[in-house]
Design a protein around this motif. Structure first.
Motif, PDB file in Angstrom:
ATOM      1  N   LEU A  40       0.832  -1.132  -0.210  1.00 23.90           N
ATOM      2  CA  LEU A  40       0.136   0.071   0.120  1.00 23.90           C
ATOM      3  C   LEU A  40       0.944   1.228   0.140  1.00 23.90           C
ATOM      4  O   LEU A  40       1.936   1.352   0.753  1.00 23.90           O
ATOM      5  CB  LEU A  40      -0.835   0.084   1.170  1.00 23.90           C
ATOM      6  CG  LEU A  40      -2.182  -0.730   1.108  1.00 23.90           C
ATOM      7  CD1 LEU A  40      -2.194  -2.158   1.034  1.00 23.90           C
ATOM      8  CD2 LEU A  40      -3.214  -0.263   2.338  1.00 23.90           C
ATOM      9  N   ALA A  41       0.376   2.248  -0.735  1.00 19.76           N
ATOM     10  CA  ALA A  41       1.272   3.465  -0.619  1.00 19.76           C
ATOM     11  C   ALA A  41       1.787   3.905   0.575  1.00 19.76           C
ATOM     12  O   ALA A  41       0.793   4.208   1.612  1.00 19.76           O
ATOM     13  CB  ALA A  41       0.375   4.452  -1.595  1.00 19.76           C
ATOM     14  N   HIS A  42       3.028   4.230   0.450  1.00 16.76           N
ATOM     15  CA  HIS A  42       3.669   4.831   1.839  1.00 16.76           C
ATOM     16  C   HIS A  42       3.743   3.882   3.103  1.00 16.76           C
ATOM     17  O   HIS A  42       4.313   4.140   4.119  1.00 16.76           O
ATOM     18  CB  HIS A  42       2.908   6.084   2.120  1.00 16.76           C
ATOM     19  CG  HIS A  42       2.874   7.091   1.134  1.00 16.76           C
ATOM     20  ND1 HIS A  42       3.662   7.627   0.083  1.00 16.76           N
ATOM     21  CD2 HIS A  42       1.640   7.382   0.664  1.00 16.76           C
ATOM     22  CE1 HIS A  42       3.076   8.513  -0.781  1.00 16.76           C
ATOM     23  NE2 HIS A  42       1.943   8.449  -0.291  1.00 16.76           N
ATOM     24  N   ASP A  43       3.479   2.669   2.829  1.00 16.98           N
ATOM     25  CA  ASP A  43       3.466   1.662   4.091  1.00 16.98           C
ATOM     26  C   ASP A  43       4.952   1.366   4.304  1.00 16.98           C
ATOM     27  O   ASP A  43       5.653   1.006   3.569  1.00 16.98           O
ATOM     28  CB  ASP A  43       2.634   0.402   3.422  1.00 16.98           C
ATOM     29  CG  ASP A  43       2.597  -0.701   4.549  1.00 16.98           C
ATOM     30  OD1 ASP A  43       1.942  -0.099   5.699  1.00 16.98           O
ATOM     31  OD2 ASP A  43       3.278  -1.635   4.648  1.00 16.98           O
ATOM     32  N   ARG A  44       5.215   1.494   5.642  1.00 18.04           N
ATOM     33  CA  ARG A  44       6.661   0.960   6.179  1.00 18.04           C
ATOM     34  C   ARG A  44       7.677   2.104   5.387  1.00 18.04           C
ATOM     35  O   ARG A  44       8.751   1.331   5.094  1.00 18.04           O
ATOM     36  CB  ARG A  44       6.847  -0.498   6.187  1.00 18.04           C
ATOM     37  CG  ARG A  44       6.313  -0.812   7.457  1.00 18.04           C
ATOM     38  CD  ARG A  44       4.627  -1.252   7.269  1.00 18.04           C
ATOM     39  NE  ARG A  44       4.573  -2.100   8.514  1.00 18.04           N
ATOM     40  CZ  ARG A  44       3.256  -2.818   8.488  1.00 18.04           C
ATOM     41  NH1 ARG A  44       2.480  -2.918   7.480  1.00 18.04           N
ATOM     42  NH2 ARG A  44       3.001  -3.674   9.765  1.00 18.04           N
ATOM     43  N   VAL A  66       1.826   4.622  19.811  1.00 19.15           N
ATOM     44  CA  VAL A  66       0.691   5.888  20.388  1.00 19.15           C
ATOM     45  C   VAL A  66       1.256   7.047  19.150  1.00 19.15           C
ATOM     46  O   VAL A  66       0.621   8.071  19.297  1.00 19.15           O
ATOM     47  CB  VAL A  66       0.714   6.318  21.586  1.00 19.15           C
ATOM     48  CG1 VAL A  66       0.373   5.178  22.424  1.00 19.15           C
ATOM     49  CG2 VAL A  66       2.186   6.807  22.148  1.00 19.15           C
ATOM     50  N   ILE A  67       2.179   6.875  18.513  1.00 18.73           N
ATOM     51  CA  ILE A  67       2.630   7.805  17.742  1.00 18.73           C
ATOM     52  C   ILE A  67       1.898   7.625  16.070  1.00 18.73           C
ATOM     53  O   ILE A  67       1.818   6.651  15.572  1.00 18.73           O
ATOM     54  CB  ILE A  67       4.077   7.957  17.338  1.00 18.73           C
ATOM     55  CG1 ILE A  67       4.995   8.044  18.429  1.00 18.73           C
ATOM     56  CG2 ILE A  67       4.509   8.652  15.760  1.00 18.73           C
ATOM     57  CD1 ILE A  67       6.732   7.876  18.243  1.00 18.73           C
ATOM     58  N   ARG A  68       1.194   8.673  15.862  1.00 15.92           N
ATOM     59  CA  ARG A  68       0.211   8.545  14.606  1.00 15.92           C
ATOM     60  C   ARG A  68       0.875   9.456  13.573  1.00 15.92           C
ATOM     61  O   ARG A  68       0.504  10.589  13.489  1.00 15.92           O
ATOM     62  CB  ARG A  68      -1.284   9.087  15.093  1.00 15.92           C
ATOM     63  CG  ARG A  68      -1.628   8.187  16.383  1.00 15.92           C
ATOM     64  CD  ARG A  68      -3.107   8.388  16.689  1.00 15.92           C
ATOM     65  NE  ARG A  68      -3.813   7.748  15.438  1.00 15.92           N
ATOM     66  CZ  ARG A  68      -4.030   6.369  15.684  1.00 15.92           C
ATOM     67  NH1 ARG A  68      -3.649   5.784  16.688  1.00 15.92           N
ATOM     68  NH2 ARG A  68      -4.935   5.659  14.788  1.00 15.92           N
ATOM     69  N   PRO A  69       1.218   8.690  12.646  1.00 20.78           N
ATOM     70  CA  PRO A  69       1.927   9.534  11.444  1.00 20.78           C
ATOM     71  C   PRO A  69       0.990   9.609  10.310  1.00 20.78           C
ATOM     72  O   PRO A  69      -0.018   8.829  10.200  1.00 20.78           O
ATOM     73  CB  PRO A  69       3.040   8.647  10.974  1.00 20.78           C
ATOM     74  CG  PRO A  69       2.679   7.242  11.290  1.00 20.78           C
ATOM     75  CD  PRO A  69       1.864   7.423  12.514  1.00 20.78           C
ATOM     76  N   GLU A  70       0.811  10.512   9.352  1.00 19.90           N
ATOM     77  CA  GLU A  70       0.229  10.828   8.532  1.00 19.90           C
ATOM     78  C   GLU A  70       1.107  11.259   7.056  1.00 19.90           C
ATOM     79  O   GLU A  70       1.688  12.243   7.335  1.00 19.90           O
ATOM     80  CB  GLU A  70      -1.108  11.881   8.712  1.00 19.90           C
ATOM     81  CG  GLU A  70      -1.997  12.121   7.294  1.00 19.90           C
ATOM     82  CD  GLU A  70      -3.196  12.904   8.002  1.00 19.90           C
ATOM     83  OE1 GLU A  70      -3.686  13.545   6.878  1.00 19.90           O
ATOM     84  OE2 GLU A  70      -3.449  13.117   8.945  1.00 19.90           O
ATOM     85  N   VAL A  71       1.015  10.597   6.039  1.00 21.29           N
ATOM     86  CA  VAL A  71       1.751  11.175   4.842  1.00 21.29           C
ATOM     87  C   VAL A  71       0.794  11.491   3.786  1.00 21.29           C
ATOM     88  O   VAL A  71      -0.299  10.895   3.473  1.00 21.29           O
ATOM     89  CB  VAL A  71       2.613   9.979   4.339  1.00 21.29           C
ATOM     90  CG1 VAL A  71       3.282  10.378   3.132  1.00 21.29           C
ATOM     91  CG2 VAL A  71       3.444   9.582   5.152  1.00 21.29           C
ATOM     92  N   ASN A  72       0.750  12.472   3.069  1.00 21.12           N
ATOM     93  CA  ASN A  72      -0.203  13.021   2.225  1.00 21.12           C
ATOM     94  C   ASN A  72       0.127  12.158   1.023  1.00 21.12           C
ATOM     95  O   ASN A  72       0.996  11.393   0.834  1.00 21.12           O
ATOM     96  CB  ASN A  72      -0.071  14.512   1.708  1.00 21.12           C
ATOM     97  CG  ASN A  72       1.246  14.780   1.253  1.00 21.12           C
ATOM     98  OD1 ASN A  72       2.164  14.196   1.311  1.00 21.12           O
ATOM     99  ND2 ASN A  72       1.471  16.007   0.459  1.00 21.12           N
ATOM    100  N   GLU A  73      -0.965  12.320  -0.229  1.00 25.70           N
ATOM    101  CA  GLU A  73      -0.980  11.271  -1.164  1.00 25.70           C
ATOM    102  C   GLU A  73       0.362  11.472  -2.008  1.00 25.70           C
ATOM    103  O   GLU A  73       0.766  10.357  -2.338  1.00 25.70           O
ATOM    104  CB  GLU A  73      -2.411  11.553  -2.062  1.00 25.70           C
ATOM    105  CG  GLU A  73      -2.194  10.751  -3.254  1.00 25.70           C
ATOM    106  CD  GLU A  73      -2.280   9.259  -3.043  1.00 25.70           C
ATOM    107  OE1 GLU A  73      -1.679   8.277  -4.045  1.00 25.70           O
ATOM    108  OE2 GLU A  73      -2.770   8.720  -2.069  1.00 25.70           O
TER     109      GLU A  73
END
Length: 285
Positions: A40-44, A66-73
């Motif tokens: 999946l895109a950006h997985d690991r 508990v760290i919640r990362p988010e990467v844009n498309e």
């Protein structure tokens, strides 16, 4: 591609998708996802390392959960959130010279994401830490029945788990007086529902989902990460490994729960997509 599903067989569908941009950190639930050769895109795609370049894992650093990362498309902006920490948003560095890093005693390369991210992670984890991104020329081959590639995932691009498989584990836990475990203990990329029997994913050799295709790589051998409560970032006792050791011991060692797949055809995945299994085999358990 012709499905070997028989008339009257239950319809099996994707019921959840998740990507985990930083290895060991929280996942992002998705309704649709782009499937690349590496999953999946950006997985690991990112890896937390110590000051020696050795990767950090929930095995030793459960607070990663508990760290919640988010990467844009586009993959060029990273946002980090954690309880008690100020949100951090940074541009992703994909072009600087990579540094040496190590994962499971195997050398890799990673592009360091700079001092601001390092300071944020070090504060949240309570230990000197840095973040690296997989470089564009990352050349990693993962071995199995259908060899493939992956970023920093443990042993394969895509982890698939069925609800029936988790239901069977939770049935056994309840019979022993224990509590049910949520799906996030196992951090799958694709959750499927519709199979009557648990562990049917063990037998899938090739499967079409949407306009993509996956090929069986190997069984997913489970480790101490499954002992971590993903909502609290803390170890939570001996389950599920204690129960899995009673009925899911793998021939190659360890205990198995779920399956790793390689990507045979890239494309788009959507919650609700049907699975079209085109080849079955016997479980390697």
């Amino acid at each position: 591609m012709t499905s070997t599903n028989r008339p009257g067989d239950p319809v099996t569908r994707v019921v959840a998708l998740a990507t985990y941009p930083i290895k060991g950190c929280a996942g992002t639930s998705l309704t649709e996802a782009r499937l690349t050769e590496a999953g999946l895109a950006h997985d690991r795609a990112f890896l937390v390392v110590d000051d020696s370049g050795v990767f950090r894992s929930q095995r030793t650093d459960p607070r990663l959960a508990v760290i919640r990362p988010e990467v844009n498309e586009a993959g060029d902006q990273l946002t980090l959130r954690a309880p008690g920490a100020e949100e951090l948003r940074v541009a992703v560095d994909a072009t600087s010279a990579p540094r040496d890093v190590e994962m499971f005693r195997t050398p890799y390369r990673g592009i360091d994401q700079g001092p601001a991210v390092a300071a944020w992670l070090s504060d949240v984890l309570g230990s000197p830490s840095r973040l690296v991104r997989v470089p564009p020329d990352h050349q990693r081959v993962v071995d199995g029945l259908h060899p493939g590639t992956a970023a920093y995932a443990d042993s394969g691009a895509v982890h698939v788990l069925s609800r029936a498989t988790l239901d069977e584990l939770n049935r056994r836990l309840a019979a022993a007086g224990g509590s049910a475990l949520p799906m996030d203990r196992f951090r799958p990329n694709i959750v499927v529902d519709g199979w009557d029997e648990p562990h049917e994913e063990d037998r899938v050799r090739r499967v079409g989902i949407g306009d993509t295709e996956l090929g069986y790589l190997k069984l997913a051998i489970r480790c101490a990460v499954t002992l971590v409560d993903q909502s609290r970032g803390e170890r939570a006792g001996p389950e599920p490994l204690r129960s899995l050791a009673r009925y899911r011991r793998a021939a190659q060692g360890g205990v198995s729960f779920g399956v790793k797949f390689s990507v045979l055809r890239t494309g788009k995945l959507t919650v609700g997509d049907e699975l079209a299994v085109t080849s079955w085999g016997e479980s390697e358990l």
